[in-house]
Design a protein around this motif. Structure first.
Motif, PDB file in Angstrom:
ATOM      1  N   ASP A   1     -34.117 -41.219 -18.675  1.00  0.00           N
ATOM      2  CA  ASP A   1     -34.054 -42.430 -19.501  1.00  0.00           C
ATOM      3  C   ASP A   1     -32.624 -42.893 -19.763  1.00  0.00           C
ATOM      4  O   ASP A   1     -32.413 -44.035 -20.172  1.00  0.00           O
ATOM      5  CB  ASP A   1     -34.767 -42.183 -20.844  1.00  0.00           C
TER       6      ASP A   1
ATOM      7  N   GLY B   1     -42.212 -42.864 -16.565  1.00  0.00           N
ATOM      8  CA  GLY B   1     -40.839 -42.541 -16.962  1.00  0.00           C
ATOM      9  C   GLY B   1     -40.462 -41.094 -16.731  1.00  0.00           C
ATOM     10  O   GLY B   1     -39.396 -40.798 -16.182  1.00  0.00           O
ATOM     11  N   LEU B   2     -41.342 -40.192 -17.141  1.00  0.00           N
ATOM     12  CA  LEU B   2     -41.009 -38.767 -17.043  1.00  0.00           C
ATOM     13  C   LEU B   2     -40.899 -38.339 -15.586  1.00  0.00           C
ATOM     14  O   LEU B   2     -39.943 -37.670 -15.187  1.00  0.00           O
ATOM     15  CB  LEU B   2     -42.076 -37.949 -17.774  1.00  0.00           C
TER      16      LEU B   2
END
Ligand SMILES: Cc1cc2nc3c(=O)[nH]c(=O)nc-3n(C[C@H](O)[C@H](O)[C@H](O)COP(=O)(O)OP(=O)(O)OC[C@H]3O[C@@H](n4cnc5c(N)ncnc54)[C@H](O)[C@@H]3O)c2cc1C
Length: 345
Positions: free
Chosen positions: A132, A144-145
């Motif tokens: 991020d 995202g992860l």
């Protein structure tokens, strides 16, 4: 003057992109009253309350009768950048449900938005950005992860090789070159997701149209591959569909028995030759850190979600599992690929 000239060359922000258009408060808490469980859509957007304790029965979520809940309330206006508190949560719940169901004892309360930004450069000398810190976007699509983990997997082995002197510093520049475009695509996809869930009749019509389209096998598979990052292809050329993509995790047949490929992708990148190109690595100066595997695979060669491909004769695989070289009855380009990715022999 010199300062003005220098600052004129700077981008307006090291992380340009788009400000938030929507925000939601999320929390885990207890409720004194029985809530309306499940999702609710209204003119503001999507909201939901679900118990932590639930089962999936016949494809449907069945919540327990009691216990803590997770709450998500889309806010009518984009919320401020500070952390929300219990008062904010109560107010948001009342705005949607007409009651806060006696919410109390929050374990945590947070807010997320669809702010979409990406760092212009992932590397500035000894500073490297990943996860991020390099890219932020709406959590729609849940990417995202895995993007951040793939950044780390891409960067880790390169850092190790530069630190131990195997490779020059320039190897680190390939990190930005490979990962920046991959995240840029995810940013576009998540912006599309957010747009598709806007509470507007015309967007609802667009949503229905996209849903119709995704009933067909080919676009559905392509979309699934995009969502799981399985369609990522680093730009190493176009000579074979495997080149630049992640190697499928195959059970290879060797003289010693079956060998699962993925555990071989350690710091010693594997190069595999099949009977179609058994001598592929003969006579080539091979760094010690490359492990040679003579193996065959008798099944269909398939790229996950993307479909069948021609069987390669020989492949050189990087420690992150991406295919750096494919050779069908040839060694053309092999020496260069070995030097680029594994340093000089
Ligand atoms: C509601 C929501 C749902 C999501 N669901 C999914 C999902 O289903 N799937 C998915 O793939 N992704 C999902 N994501 C995205 C995912 O959570 C993030 O992409 C991921 O957590 C980013 O990991 P990170 O390690 O890069 O950053 P972070 O998780 O932000 O970790 C950074 C850490 O650094 C610490 N830190 C910051 N500054 C300093 C400092 N100066 N010194 C020391 N430490 C510091 C922070 O406290 C934090 O612990 C979701 C996000 C949200 C908001």
């Amino acid at each position: 003057m010199a300062d003005a000239a220098a600052s004129a060359k700077q981008p307006a922000s090291n992380s340009p992109g788009w400000d938030a258009t929507t925000s939601a408060i999320i929390a885990q808490a207890e409720l004194a009253e029985t809530p309306e469980l499940g999702m609710r859509n209204d003119a503001v957007g999507t909201h939901g309350i679900g118990r932590l304790d639930y089962k999936i029965i016949d494809g449907k979520v069945v919540y327990a009768d009691s216990g803590p809940v997770r709450i998500m309330i889309t806010e009518a206006l984009v919320g401020p950048a500070n952390e929300p508190n219990l008062g904010d949560l109560k107010q948001a719940m009342t705005g949607v449900y007409g009651t806060d169901f006696g919410v109390h004892s929050p374990t945590w309360i947070s807010r997320f938005t669809d702010m979409t930004r990406q760092a212009v450069e992932y590397r500035d000398r000894r500073v490297l950005l990943a996860g991020d810190a390099a890219h932020v976007h709406s959590p729609d699509g849940a990417q995202g992860l895995q993007m951040g983990v793939q950044d780390a997997v891409n960067l880790g082995w390169k850092l190790a090789q530069v630190v131990d002197g195997t490779s020059p510093q320039s190897l680190l520049d390939t990190y930005h070159a490979e990962r920046h475009p991959a995240a840029a695509r995810v940013l576009r996809t998540t912006m599309a997701h957010v747009a598709l869930r806007r509470p507007d009749e015309r967007i609802a019509a667009l949503r229905d149209t996209v849903a119709e389209f995704l009933k067909h096998d080919a676009p559905r598979k392509q979309f699934a591959a995009k969502m799981f990052g399985l369609d990522i292809r680093y730009d190493f050329g176009e000579t074979h569909p495997l080149l630049g993509r992640r190697m499928p995790d195959l059970d290879l047949l060797t003289v010693h028995g079956t060998l699962r490929l993925s555990p071989c992708c350690t710091r010693r990148g594997p190069c595999c030759s099949t009977s179609a190109n058994r001598g592929a690595f003969n006579g080539v100066s091979r760094p010690d850190r490359v492990q040679l595997i003579d193996a065959d695979y008798n099944g269909d060669w398939q790229l996950p979600a993307l479909g069948p491909i021609d069987a390669p004769g020989a492949v050189l695989i990087r420690p992150d599992g991406h295919v750096a070289w494919v050779g069908d009855r040839t060694q053309q380009g092999l020496a260069e690929a070995l030097t680029t990715w594994f340093g000089s022999p």
